[in-house]
Design a protein around this motif. Structure first.
Motif, PDB file in Angstrom:
ATOM      1  N   ILE A  58       5.712   5.839 -11.800  1.00 30.98           N
ATOM      2  CA  ILE A  58       5.711   5.579 -10.352  1.00 30.98           C
ATOM      3  C   ILE A  58       4.466   6.180  -9.725  1.00 30.98           C
ATOM      4  CG2 ILE A  58       6.856   6.107  -8.170  1.00 30.98           C
ATOM      5  CD1 ILE A  58       9.531   5.777  -9.641  1.00 30.98           C
ATOM      6  N   PHE A  59       4.143   7.427 -10.070  1.00 31.20           N
ATOM      7  CA  PHE A  59       2.947   8.036  -9.511  1.00 31.20           C
ATOM      8  C   PHE A  59       1.679   7.394 -10.047  1.00 31.20           C
ATOM      9  CE2 PHE A  59       5.411  11.738  -8.031  1.00 31.20           C
ATOM     10  CZ  PHE A  59       4.858  11.838  -6.767  1.00 31.20           C
ATOM     11  N   ARG A  60       1.741   6.885 -11.251  1.00 26.40           N
ATOM     12  CA  ARG A  60       0.536   6.293 -11.854  1.00 26.40           C
ATOM     13  C   ARG A  60       0.241   4.898 -11.348  1.00 26.40           C
ATOM     14  NH1 ARG A  60      -4.174   6.942 -13.854  1.00 26.40           N
ATOM     15  NH2 ARG A  60      -4.661   5.743 -15.688  1.00 26.40           N
ATOM     16  N   TRP A  61       1.275   4.052 -11.258  1.00 29.72           N
ATOM     17  CA  TRP A  61       1.024   2.631 -10.986  1.00 29.72           C
ATOM     18  C   TRP A  61       1.653   2.081  -9.724  1.00 29.72           C
ATOM     19  CZ3 TRP A  61       2.560   3.363 -16.426  1.00 29.72           C
ATOM     20  CH2 TRP A  61       1.455   3.450 -17.238  1.00 29.72           C
ATOM     21  N   ALA A  62       2.439   2.836  -9.002  1.00 24.67           N
ATOM     22  CA  ALA A  62       3.079   2.297  -7.788  1.00 24.67           C
ATOM     23  C   ALA A  62       2.180   2.446  -6.588  1.00 24.67           C
ATOM     24  CB  ALA A  62       4.404   2.983  -7.536  1.00 24.67           C
ATOM     25  N   GLU A  99       0.839  -1.188   0.000  1.00 23.17           N
ATOM     26  CA  GLU A  99       0.000   0.000   0.000  1.00 23.17           C
ATOM     27  C   GLU A  99       0.878   1.244   0.000  1.00 23.17           C
ATOM     28  OE1 GLU A  99      -2.510  -0.232   3.427  1.00 23.17           O
ATOM     29  OE2 GLU A  99      -3.962  -1.494   2.396  1.00 23.17           O
ATOM     30  N   THR A 100       0.545   2.192  -0.880  1.00 23.16           N
ATOM     31  CA  THR A 100       1.278   3.454  -0.924  1.00 23.16           C
ATOM     32  C   THR A 100       0.301   4.621  -0.976  1.00 23.16           C
ATOM     33  OG1 THR A 100       1.421   3.409  -3.344  1.00 23.16           O
ATOM     34  CG2 THR A 100       3.274   2.464  -2.135  1.00 23.16           C
ATOM     35  N   THR A 101       0.744   5.739  -0.453  1.00 22.92           N
ATOM     36  CA  THR A 101       0.003   6.998  -0.537  1.00 22.92           C
ATOM     37  C   THR A 101       0.788   7.933  -1.440  1.00 22.92           C
ATOM     38  OG1 THR A 101       1.132   7.955   1.359  1.00 22.92           O
ATOM     39  CG2 THR A 101      -0.901   6.717   1.809  1.00 22.92           C
ATOM     40  N   ARG A 102       0.236   9.121  -1.657  1.00 23.64           N
ATOM     41  CA  ARG A 102       0.955  10.113  -2.471  1.00 23.64           C
ATOM     42  C   ARG A 102       2.333  10.405  -1.897  1.00 23.64           C
ATOM     43  NH1 ARG A 102      -4.274  12.981  -3.300  1.00 23.64           N
ATOM     44  NH2 ARG A 102      -4.047  13.626  -1.147  1.00 23.64           N
ATOM     45  N   GLY A 103       2.402  10.549  -0.588  1.00 25.43           N
ATOM     46  CA  GLY A 103       3.681  10.845   0.057  1.00 25.43           C
ATOM     47  C   GLY A 103       4.685   9.718  -0.114  1.00 25.43           C
ATOM     48  N   ASP A 104       4.209   8.479  -0.018  1.00 23.65           N
ATOM     49  CA  ASP A 104       5.098   7.331  -0.245  1.00 23.65           C
ATOM     50  C   ASP A 104       5.645   7.341  -1.663  1.00 23.65           C
ATOM     51  OD1 ASP A 104       4.506   6.407   2.329  1.00 23.65           O
ATOM     52  OD2 ASP A 104       2.843   5.166   1.590  1.00 23.65           O
ATOM     53  N   ARG A 105       4.767   7.615  -2.611  1.00 26.08           N
ATOM     54  CA  ARG A 105       5.198   7.639  -4.009  1.00 26.08           C
ATOM     55  C   ARG A 105       6.149   8.795  -4.272  1.00 26.08           C
ATOM     56  NH1 ARG A 105      -0.112   5.913  -4.219  1.00 26.08           N
ATOM     57  NH2 ARG A 105      -0.949   7.973  -4.711  1.00 26.08           N
TER      58      ARG A 105
END
Length: 90
Positions: free
Chosen positions: A86-90, A43-49
């Motif tokens: 990365i922002f789109r699919w991670a 699980e990732t959030t915007r900040g993680d990405r």
């Protein structure tokens, strides 16, 4: 701060990072999100990405600097291109 030998590119870099952090903080407050599963399997959030993108950009630019004699702007361009998936699919 003269002892730090600030240059314009260094100042721009730190201002850009600070601006990104402020923007992502405002986005998190204004538009809370739930973590999502991406191709990384976690699980990732915007900040993680954002953190993953910053790490990837650092490693890509260091590799570009060490392995080529071409302009560093190309390394930056590659980093921006890598940031999109990365922002789109991670």
């Amino acid at each position: 701060m003269q002892w730090m030998a600030w240059t314009m590119p260094t100042a721009i870099f730190f201002v850009a990072i600070a601006t990104l952090l402020v923007i992502f903080t405002v986005l998190a407050i204004r538009f809370p999100e739930t973590p999502r599963h991406g191709v990384l399997g976690m699980e990732t959030t915007r900040g993680d990405r954002l953190f993953i993108v910053l790490l990837a950009a650092a490693f890509l630019n260091l590799a570009w600097l060490g392995l080529t004699d071409l302009s560093q702007w190309w390394g930056l361009l590659i980093s921006l291109i890598v940031a999109i998936p990365i922002f789109r699919w991670a």
